[in-house]
Design an enzyme around this catalytic site. Structure first.
Site, mmCIF file in Angstrom:
data_model
loop_
_atom_site.group_PDB
_atom_site.id
_atom_site.type_symbol
_atom_site.label_atom_id
_atom_site.label_comp_id
_atom_site.label_asym_id
_atom_site.label_seq_id
_atom_site.Cartn_x
_atom_site.Cartn_y
_atom_site.Cartn_z
ATOM 1 C CE LYS A 65 -2.056 -0.956 3.954
ATOM 2 N NZ LYS A 65 -1.607 -2.290 4.344
ATOM 3 N NE ARG A 142 -4.592 -1.452 9.977
ATOM 4 C CZ ARG A 142 -3.463 -1.032 9.393
ATOM 5 N NH1 ARG A 142 -3.384 0.160 8.881
ATOM 6 N NH2 ARG A 142 -2.427 -1.814 9.347
ATOM 7 N NE ARG A 176 6.755 -4.067 6.066
ATOM 8 C CZ ARG A 176 5.435 -3.877 6.150
ATOM 9 N NH1 ARG A 176 4.782 -3.326 5.164
ATOM 10 N NH2 ARG A 176 4.776 -4.221 7.233
ATOM 11 N NE ARG A 220 6.222 -1.717 10.354
ATOM 12 C CZ ARG A 220 5.089 -1.644 9.652
ATOM 13 N NH1 ARG A 220 5.080 -1.033 8.466
ATOM 14 N NH2 ARG A 220 3.968 -2.155 10.115
ATOM 15 N NE ARG A 231 1.543 -5.700 11.028
ATOM 16 C CZ ARG A 231 2.736 -5.694 10.429
ATOM 17 N NH1 ARG A 231 3.760 -6.271 11.011
ATOM 18 N NH2 ARG A 231 2.896 -5.100 9.286
HETATM 19 N N1 LIG Z 1 -6.338 2.974 10.892
HETATM 20 C C1 LIG Z 1 -5.750 2.347 11.921
HETATM 21 N N2 LIG Z 1 -6.495 1.917 12.972
HETATM 22 C C2 LIG Z 1 -5.927 1.283 14.021
HETATM 23 N N3 LIG Z 1 -4.614 1.027 14.134
HETATM 24 C C3 LIG Z 1 -3.825 1.443 13.102
HETATM 25 C C4 LIG Z 1 -4.344 2.121 11.963
HETATM 26 N N4 LIG Z 1 -3.329 2.417 11.113
HETATM 27 C C5 LIG Z 1 -2.215 1.937 11.710
HETATM 28 N N5 LIG Z 1 -2.510 1.344 12.902
HETATM 29 C C6 LIG Z 1 -1.554 0.717 13.832
HETATM 30 O O1 LIG Z 1 -0.241 0.859 13.310
HETATM 31 C C7 LIG Z 1 0.318 -0.424 12.981
HETATM 32 C C8 LIG Z 1 1.166 -0.297 11.726
HETATM 33 O O2 LIG Z 1 0.325 0.116 10.653
HETATM 34 P P1 LIG Z 1 0.769 -0.051 9.141
HETATM 35 O O3 LIG Z 1 2.108 0.544 8.953
HETATM 36 O O4 LIG Z 1 -0.343 0.465 8.297
HETATM 37 O O5 LIG Z 1 0.929 -1.608 9.057
HETATM 38 P P2 LIG Z 1 0.681 -2.729 7.987
HETATM 39 O O6 LIG Z 1 2.022 -2.992 7.413
HETATM 40 O O7 LIG Z 1 0.204 -3.836 8.911
HETATM 41 O O8 LIG Z 1 -0.351 -2.342 6.971
HETATM 42 C C9 LIG Z 1 -0.883 -1.349 12.873
HETATM 43 O O9 LIG Z 1 -0.559 -2.701 13.101
HETATM 44 C C10 LIG Z 1 -1.796 -0.788 13.955
HETATM 45 O O10 LIG Z 1 -1.368 -1.180 15.241
#
Ligand SMILES: Nc1ncnc2c1ncn2[C@@H]1O[C@H](COP(=O)(O)OP(=O)(O)O)[C@@H](O)[C@H]1O
Length: 285
Positions: A65, A142, A176, A220, A231
């Site tokens: 994404k 989300r 990553r 990360r 996740r």
């Molecule tokens: N819209 C959201 N609602 C709730 N938690 C979020 C949201 N966006 C990010 N997070 C938190 O930040 C973490 C990392 O998000 P992100 O970088 O988007 O991860 P991913 O690689 O899982 O898509 C998520 O696992 C969650 O804990």
């Protein structure tokens, strides 16, 4: 963070909605121009929309994404706003909120809607004061509640749902890396997934860093196999319903990634009817 305290105490959807509404006030009053802006009209780049693109990127962890949303944001001239980045920025500050967040994030759980709305509102307000308009949201909404509140405050034009085999998603997350100095993302995984159970085979070359980043790469804390799997579980439970939410609104564009970036990017542009747009942009650049 006064706004956060305000939100966490009387936790109600109307207060979060108000906060976000204020940040999006410049765009809410504008009549949607979906047809003139998105893939429904291939000539949109010739028209003059009264507001900028308001797109959302959905997809499982590791699907890419961030990579594709950030490329499109450059092409379309709108900010790429990733709530995961906002959370990580907050994590890098010391303090009680940061400690609370790191526990949640490192278990692969979702942060509360209130905290996310507060971080997002602050980011949108900062952008608005710099004259930003439009956005590509990545990792938000989300949950159904986040999608509903976003719907109350502004009009989303298009939702792109990126899809990839689950075994490849895990491999990609584990590969990553981020440069601790410049913040750029890379991937050291060399993926060669065989065709199985009707799923096509897939190869992806690693996205290696330039030499000056190599010694500064970090992983990360939430990109361990156990946390990535959690996740993914949380995505299926809480975020997949968001895909249906937008499908029912006729705004969802599903995109199965055919391979790595070099293979997928032109196909994504084609699916969005933006291939011509990229040629025009590079001609004027
Ligand atoms: N819209 C959201 N609602 C709730 N938690 C979020 C949201 N966006 C990010 N997070 C938190 O930040 C973490 C990392 O998000 P992100 O970088 O988007 O991860 P991913 O690689 O899982 O898509 C998520 O696992 C969650 O804990």
């Amino acid at each position: 963070m006064a706004a956060l305290t305000r939100l966490l105490k009387p936790s109600s959807s109307s207060s979060t909605s108000f906060l976000l509404k204020r940040s999006l006030s410049t765009t809410t009053s504008v009549v949607s121009e979906i047809q003139s802006q998105n893939h429904l009209n291939p000539n949109f780049s010739d028209s003059k929309p009264s507001r900028n693109f308001q797109w959302v990127f959905l997809g499982c962890p590791g699907v890419g994404k961030g990579t594709f949303a950030s490329r499109l944001s450059i092409l379309l001239g709108v900010p790429h706003i990733a709530t995961g980045d906002l959370v990580r920025e907050e994590l890098s500050n010391s303090g009680p909120l940061s400690r609370q967040l790191s526990e949640i994030v490192n278990q692969g759980k979702l942060v509360s809607d209130e905290i996310i709305f507060d971080l997002l509102s602050t980011r949108l307000e900062a952008g608005e004061s710099k004259g930003e308009s439009g956005f590509i949201l990545d990792g938000f909404p989300r949950t159904i509640r986040q999608a509903e509140i976003l719907d109350e405050v502004t009009e989303i034009d298009l939702v792109v749902n990126l899809k990839l085999r689950e075994d490849v998603l895990v491999e990609k997350c584990l590969g990553r890396r981020i440069c601790s100095q410049c913040g750029k993302g890379f991937n050291v995984a060399s993926i060669n997934a065989k065709a199985e159970n009707g799923k096509p085979g897939m190869s992806m070359a690693p996205l290696l860093p330039p030499p000056h980043c190599t010694s500064k790469l970090i992983t990360r804390a939430d990109d361990t196999e156990q946390v990535v799997k959690e996740r993914l579980r949380v995505y299926h439970e809480k975020s997949q319903p968001v895909e249906d939410f937008y499908k029912n609104q006729g705004k969802l564009m599903e995109f199965d990634l055919p391979g790595g970036i070099s293979e997928s990017w032109p196909k994504l542009l084609e699916a969005l009817n933006l291939d011509d747009y990229e040629v025009k942009q590079s001609a004027v650049a």
